[in-house]
Design a protein around this motif. Structure first.
Motif, PDB file in Angstrom:
ATOM      1  N   HIS A  40     -13.007 -34.045 -26.226  1.00 19.63           N
ATOM      2  CA  HIS A  40     -11.775 -34.303 -26.512  1.00 19.63           C
ATOM      3  C   HIS A  40     -10.461 -35.190 -26.383  1.00 19.63           C
ATOM      4  CE1 HIS A  40      -8.280 -31.833 -24.356  1.00 19.63           C
ATOM      5  NE2 HIS A  40      -7.719 -33.516 -23.407  1.00 19.63           N
ATOM      6  N   GLY A  68       0.770 -34.919  -9.625  1.00 20.35           N
ATOM      7  CA  GLY A  68       1.322 -35.680 -10.649  1.00 20.35           C
ATOM      8  C   GLY A  68       1.917 -34.349 -11.752  1.00 20.35           C
ATOM      9  N   GLY A  69       2.618 -35.206 -13.184  1.00 17.07           N
ATOM     10  CA  GLY A  69       2.605 -34.135 -14.056  1.00 17.07           C
ATOM     11  C   GLY A  69       1.799 -32.609 -14.387  1.00 17.07           C
ATOM     12  N   ILE A  70       1.137 -32.721 -13.930  1.00 22.41           N
ATOM     13  CA  ILE A  70       0.038 -31.488 -14.433  1.00 22.41           C
ATOM     14  C   ILE A  70      -0.971 -30.924 -13.001  1.00 22.41           C
ATOM     15  CG2 ILE A  70      -2.869 -30.970 -14.614  1.00 22.41           C
ATOM     16  CD1 ILE A  70      -2.895 -33.357 -16.490  1.00 22.41           C
ATOM     17  N   VAL A  86     -12.783 -30.810 -17.983  1.00 27.66           N
ATOM     18  CA  VAL A  86     -12.316 -29.702 -18.199  1.00 27.66           C
ATOM     19  C   VAL A  86     -11.735 -29.759 -20.110  1.00 27.66           C
ATOM     20  CG1 VAL A  86      -9.771 -27.673 -17.498  1.00 27.66           C
ATOM     21  CG2 VAL A  86     -11.630 -28.856 -16.051  1.00 27.66           C
ATOM     22  N   TYR A 123      -3.767 -33.662  -3.009  1.00 31.47           N
ATOM     23  CA  TYR A 123      -4.380 -34.672  -2.615  1.00 31.47           C
ATOM     24  C   TYR A 123      -3.491 -35.340  -3.393  1.00 31.47           C
ATOM     25  CZ  TYR A 123      -6.219 -39.709  -2.374  1.00 31.47           C
ATOM     26  OH  TYR A 123      -6.380 -40.543  -2.163  1.00 31.47           O
ATOM     27  N   ASP A 124      -3.016 -36.566  -2.830  1.00 35.66           N
ATOM     28  CA  ASP A 124      -2.561 -38.069  -3.970  1.00 35.66           C
ATOM     29  C   ASP A 124      -2.485 -39.373  -3.440  1.00 35.66           C
ATOM     30  OD1 ASP A 124      -1.142 -37.350  -7.368  1.00 35.66           O
ATOM     31  OD2 ASP A 124      -0.470 -39.461  -6.642  1.00 35.66           O
ATOM     32  N   MET A 129      -9.200 -33.864 -17.298  1.00 40.10           N
ATOM     33  CA  MET A 129      -9.989 -33.797 -16.176  1.00 40.10           C
ATOM     34  C   MET A 129     -11.001 -33.195 -15.726  1.00 40.10           C
ATOM     35  SD  MET A 129      -6.984 -30.908 -15.078  1.00 40.10           S
ATOM     36  CE  MET A 129      -7.498 -29.766 -13.539  1.00 40.10           C
ATOM     37  N   MET A 168      -1.462 -27.907 -19.453  1.00 40.54           N
ATOM     38  CA  MET A 168      -2.619 -28.496 -19.055  1.00 40.54           C
ATOM     39  C   MET A 168      -3.013 -27.792 -17.871  1.00 40.54           C
ATOM     40  SD  MET A 168      -5.308 -29.996 -19.476  1.00 40.54           S
ATOM     41  CE  MET A 168      -6.899 -29.639 -17.804  1.00 40.54           C
ATOM     42  N   GLY A 207      -5.392 -39.827 -12.939  1.00 40.19           N
ATOM     43  CA  GLY A 207      -5.150 -40.688 -14.145  1.00 40.19           C
ATOM     44  C   GLY A 207      -4.126 -40.726 -14.418  1.00 40.19           C
ATOM     45  N   VAL A 208      -4.153 -41.984 -15.670  1.00 43.46           N
ATOM     46  CA  VAL A 208      -3.287 -42.539 -16.707  1.00 43.46           C
ATOM     47  C   VAL A 208      -3.263 -41.734 -17.694  1.00 43.46           C
ATOM     48  CG1 VAL A 208      -1.947 -44.043 -16.899  1.00 43.46           C
ATOM     49  CG2 VAL A 208      -2.818 -44.597 -14.875  1.00 43.46           C
ATOM     50  N   PRO A 209      -2.257 -40.976 -17.833  1.00 50.53           N
ATOM     51  CA  PRO A 209      -2.323 -40.832 -19.984  1.00 50.53           C
ATOM     52  C   PRO A 209      -2.907 -41.912 -20.967  1.00 50.53           C
ATOM     53  CG  PRO A 209      -0.048 -39.693 -18.717  1.00 50.53           C
ATOM     54  CD  PRO A 209      -1.078 -40.788 -17.829  1.00 50.53           C
ATOM     55  N   PRO A 230      -6.984 -34.170 -11.911  1.00 48.90           N
ATOM     56  CA  PRO A 230      -6.010 -34.309 -13.287  1.00 48.90           C
ATOM     57  C   PRO A 230      -4.948 -35.201 -12.487  1.00 48.90           C
ATOM     58  CG  PRO A 230      -5.139 -32.901 -11.052  1.00 48.90           C
ATOM     59  CD  PRO A 230      -5.973 -33.294 -10.554  1.00 48.90           C
ATOM     60  N   GLY A 259      -8.962 -38.034 -15.200  1.00 44.85           N
ATOM     61  CA  GLY A 259      -8.901 -37.306 -15.976  1.00 44.85           C
ATOM     62  C   GLY A 259      -8.454 -36.166 -16.081  1.00 44.85           C
ATOM     63  N   SER A 260      -8.972 -34.512 -15.871  1.00 41.03           N
ATOM     64  CA  SER A 260      -9.199 -33.314 -16.235  1.00 41.03           C
ATOM     65  C   SER A 260     -10.838 -33.393 -15.883  1.00 41.03           C
ATOM     66  CB  SER A 260      -8.264 -32.679 -17.293  1.00 41.03           C
ATOM     67  OG  SER A 260      -7.354 -33.024 -16.636  1.00 41.03           O
ATOM     68  N   ALA A 303       1.289 -33.668 -22.497  1.00 39.27           N
ATOM     69  CA  ALA A 303       1.059 -32.379 -21.778  1.00 39.27           C
ATOM     70  C   ALA A 303       0.590 -32.082 -20.419  1.00 39.27           C
ATOM     71  CB  ALA A 303       0.110 -31.662 -23.114  1.00 39.27           C
TER      72      ALA A 303
HETATM   73  N1  NAD Z   1      -8.086 -32.663 -19.923  1.00 39.00           N
HETATM   74  C1  NAD Z   1      -7.532 -32.403 -20.943  1.00 39.00           C
HETATM   75  O1  NAD Z   1      -7.050 -31.189 -21.467  1.00 39.00           O
HETATM   76  C2  NAD Z   1      -6.470 -33.039 -20.211  1.00 39.00           C
HETATM   77  C3  NAD Z   1      -4.761 -32.919 -20.996  1.00 39.00           C
HETATM   78  C4  NAD Z   1      -3.528 -33.386 -20.635  1.00 39.00           C
HETATM   79  C5  NAD Z   1      -4.154 -34.602 -19.349  1.00 39.00           C
HETATM   80  N2  NAD Z   1      -5.281 -35.190 -19.510  1.00 39.00           N
HETATM   81  C6  NAD Z   1      -5.029 -36.385 -18.111  1.00 39.00           C
HETATM   82  O2  NAD Z   1      -4.903 -36.205 -16.760  1.00 39.00           O
HETATM   83  C7  NAD Z   1      -4.538 -37.038 -16.456  1.00 39.00           C
HETATM   84  C8  NAD Z   1      -2.934 -37.163 -15.658  1.00 39.00           C
HETATM   85  O3  NAD Z   1      -2.241 -36.556 -16.521  1.00 39.00           O
HETATM   86  P1  NAD Z   1      -0.427 -36.735 -15.729  1.00 39.00           P
HETATM   87  O4  NAD Z   1       0.934 -36.186 -16.394  1.00 39.00           O
HETATM   88  O5  NAD Z   1      -0.479 -35.715 -14.975  1.00 39.00           O
HETATM   89  O6  NAD Z   1      -0.036 -38.075 -14.954  1.00 39.00           O
HETATM   90  P2  NAD Z   1       0.618 -38.019 -13.868  1.00 39.00           P
HETATM   91  O7  NAD Z   1       0.383 -40.137 -13.791  1.00 39.00           O
HETATM   92  O8  NAD Z   1       2.312 -37.091 -14.515  1.00 39.00           O
HETATM   93  O9  NAD Z   1      -0.483 -38.365 -12.491  1.00 39.00           O
HETATM   94  C9  NAD Z   1      -0.971 -38.321 -12.119  1.00 39.00           C
HETATM   95  C10 NAD Z   1      -0.824 -38.437 -10.720  1.00 39.00           C
HETATM   96  O10 NAD Z   1      -2.286 -38.765 -10.076  1.00 39.00           O
HETATM   97  C11 NAD Z   1      -1.941 -39.784  -9.100  1.00 39.00           C
HETATM   98  N3  NAD Z   1      -3.374 -40.981  -9.024  1.00 39.00           N
HETATM   99  C12 NAD Z   1      -3.227 -41.733  -9.250  1.00 39.00           C
HETATM  100  N4  NAD Z   1      -4.340 -42.601  -9.456  1.00 39.00           N
HETATM  101  C13 NAD Z   1      -5.528 -41.165  -8.109  1.00 39.00           C
HETATM  102  C14 NAD Z   1      -6.636 -41.544  -7.729  1.00 39.00           C
HETATM  103  N5  NAD Z   1      -7.132 -42.747  -7.095  1.00 39.00           N
HETATM  104  N6  NAD Z   1      -6.346 -40.678  -6.338  1.00 39.00           N
HETATM  105  C15 NAD Z   1      -5.128 -39.642  -5.998  1.00 39.00           C
HETATM  106  N7  NAD Z   1      -4.625 -39.290  -6.634  1.00 39.00           N
HETATM  107  C16 NAD Z   1      -3.972 -40.139  -8.181  1.00 39.00           C
HETATM  108  C17 NAD Z   1      -0.592 -40.419  -9.275  1.00 39.00           C
HETATM  109  O11 NAD Z   1       0.000 -40.437  -8.168  1.00 39.00           O
HETATM  110  C18 NAD Z   1      -0.082 -39.279 -10.044  1.00 39.00           C
HETATM  111  O12 NAD Z   1       0.516 -38.395  -8.759  1.00 39.00           O
HETATM  112  C19 NAD Z   1      -4.455 -38.030 -17.425  1.00 39.00           C
HETATM  113  O13 NAD Z   1      -5.336 -39.094 -17.714  1.00 39.00           O
HETATM  114  C20 NAD Z   1      -4.251 -37.196 -18.604  1.00 39.00           C
HETATM  115  O14 NAD Z   1      -4.405 -37.868 -19.791  1.00 39.00           O
HETATM  116  C21 NAD Z   1      -5.858 -34.585 -19.473  1.00 39.00           C
END
Ligand code: NAD
Ligand code: LMR
Length: 354
Positions: free
Chosen positions: A211, A86-88, A180, A108-109, A1, A262, A153-155, A151, A12-13, A258
């Motif tokens: 990370h 998304g989930g986060i 993050v 935004y999504d 992220m 997260m 991205g694809v997990p 946040p 990512g994040s 997570a």
């Molecule tokens: N840094 C960390 O500690 C940490 C922790 C957990 C997850 N992550 C990462 O966070 C990311 C998201 O995880 P999640 O569980 O929320 O996934 P998720 O699939 O539930 O949600 C991702 C969201 O992003 C959207 N999306 C995808 N591509 C996009 C783009 N180009 N523009 C705008 N929106 C877009 C999708 O439509 C979806 O709503 C993953 O890459 C995961 O690996 C990071």
């Protein structure tokens, strides 16, 4: 992220921030923020409120130092969340909506985010919620924004290193782009407090490196308050912190990684960024940033946040390490280097094929 200043982004994040002029700002949850919520409209009981307040506010850098910062009642920052459906993204949007420092929340999504925005907009906290769906609406979602949190991205799939994407667009500012890693700190604090029977909100463990797996290095010898660990405890805690993401992935059994913890961690980072933007001179967070603390170009360490982003990289955590930590640091470097190179190559491949 990742987090970054206005018109940038990463996967990512990530979080970025900047000035309103240049479209960059950053974030964080603040103690006084919750004091205010408690006195005005709280749905949290007094005890929960105090615990939450304590847990989201990183410890002052110097021992016994209490931050004198108080939320400016006029504070008014715009935050954009990219990947908000998304989930986060969804719980993160809710937590950011709770911040009294935020006047506008742009969701935004690429998928439909209208429902999330309508839902969250009914919470009676000040931030105005606007939704933006699809690439055509991305520019508007970033207009006038102080902090951008990504946040999306694809997990567990490769993500481009955000800096590369921003460099290609000519808008990369290394001081305003943050990977993050707060979740690693949150986990380390929790696991150490449980193991040593300490009050959760008192514990602060710096986590450096990267990370993923062994690149996550909790510096247990630097734990505040000072606490001693046996060699077995160090080994057990380090491995648990490094594998905590997998712990959640396995428990969710195919339903992703997570998201809630997260979102909590990202909200803390956003709040810290906003406090720094707002002039709090005592804001420190661990974050994965461009760095010269080691020979690696990017490295997570404690960072002092200021109005312009990274104000200083804190090198003291890397001094006086135990033999275990020093060896773990040397061991993680080749793996982190390879992972950085993979992210750069991935970003370059995307650009070529775009
Ligand atoms: N840094 C960390 O500690 C940490 C922790 C957990 C997850 N992550 C990462 O966070 C990311 C998201 O995880 P999640 O569980 O929320 O996934 P998720 O699939 O539930 O949600 C991702 C969201 O992003 C959207 N999306 C995808 N591509 C996009 C783009 N180009 N523009 C705008 N929106 C877009 C999708 O439509 C979806 O709503 C993953 O890459 C995961 O690996 C990071
Ligand atoms: O481990 C994952 O896949 C997600 C995330 O990076 C985490 O630390 O939980």
């Amino acid at each position: 992220m990742a987090a970054t200043s206005a018109a940038t982004f990463s996967a990512g994040s990530t979080v970025a921030f900047g000035t309103k002029k240049s479209l960059a700002t950053f974030s964080g949850l603040k103690a006084a923020t919750f004091v205010k919520c408690e006195s005005e409209s709280s749905f949290l009981g007094k005890e929960s409120s105090a615990a939450l307040r304590g847990s989201v506010v990183p410890q002052a850098q110097k021992s016994n130092q209490k931050s004198q910062y108080h939320v400016n009642p006029q504070a008014s920052y715009k935050v954009a969340i990219l990947g908000a459906a998304g989930g986060i993204g969804q719980p993160l949007a809710l937590l950011v909506k709770m911040s009294p420092l935020v006047s506008a929340l742009h969701l935004y999504d690429i998928g439909n985010v209208k429902g999330v925005a309508a839902d969250i907009s009914h919470c009676n906290t000040p931030a105005q919620v606007l939704d933006f769906t699809g690439a055509a609406e991305l520019p508007n979602s970033l207009k006038g924004v102080d902090v951008v949190v990504i946040p999306a991205g694809v997990p567990r799939k490769p993500v481009p290193i955000a800096a590369e994407v921003l460099k290609k667009k000519g808008v990369y500012d290394p001081k305003k782009l943050f990977g993050v890693t707060t979740l690693d700190v949150v986990r380390a604090n929790t696991f150490v407090a449980l193991k040593k029977n300490l009050k959760l909100i008192d514990v602060d463990v710096p986590v450096v490196g990267g990370h993923a797996g062994i690149t996550i290095l909790p510096l247990l010898s630097k734990t505040k308050p000072s606490v001693s660990f046996t060699d077995e405890e160090v080994q057990e805690l380090t491995v648990r912190i490094q594998n905590a993401g997998t712990e959640v992935v396995e428990a969710k059994a195919g339903a992703g990684s997570a998201t809630l913890s997260m979102a909590y961690a990202a909200a803390r980072f956003v709040e810290s960024s906003l406090r720094a933007l707002d002039g709090d001179a005592d804001v420190y967070e661990c974050s994965f940033v461009q760095s010269d603390l080691t020979e690696l170009p990017f490295f997570a360490s404690k960072v002092k946040l200021g109005r312009k982003g990274v104000e200083a990289l804190i090198s003291s955590d890397l001094q006086g390490l135990t033999t275990y930590e020093q060896e773990a640091l040397e061991t993680l470097k080749p793996e982190l280097k390879a992972s950085i190179e993979k992210g750069i190559a991935f970003a370059q491949k995307q650009t070529v094929s775009a």
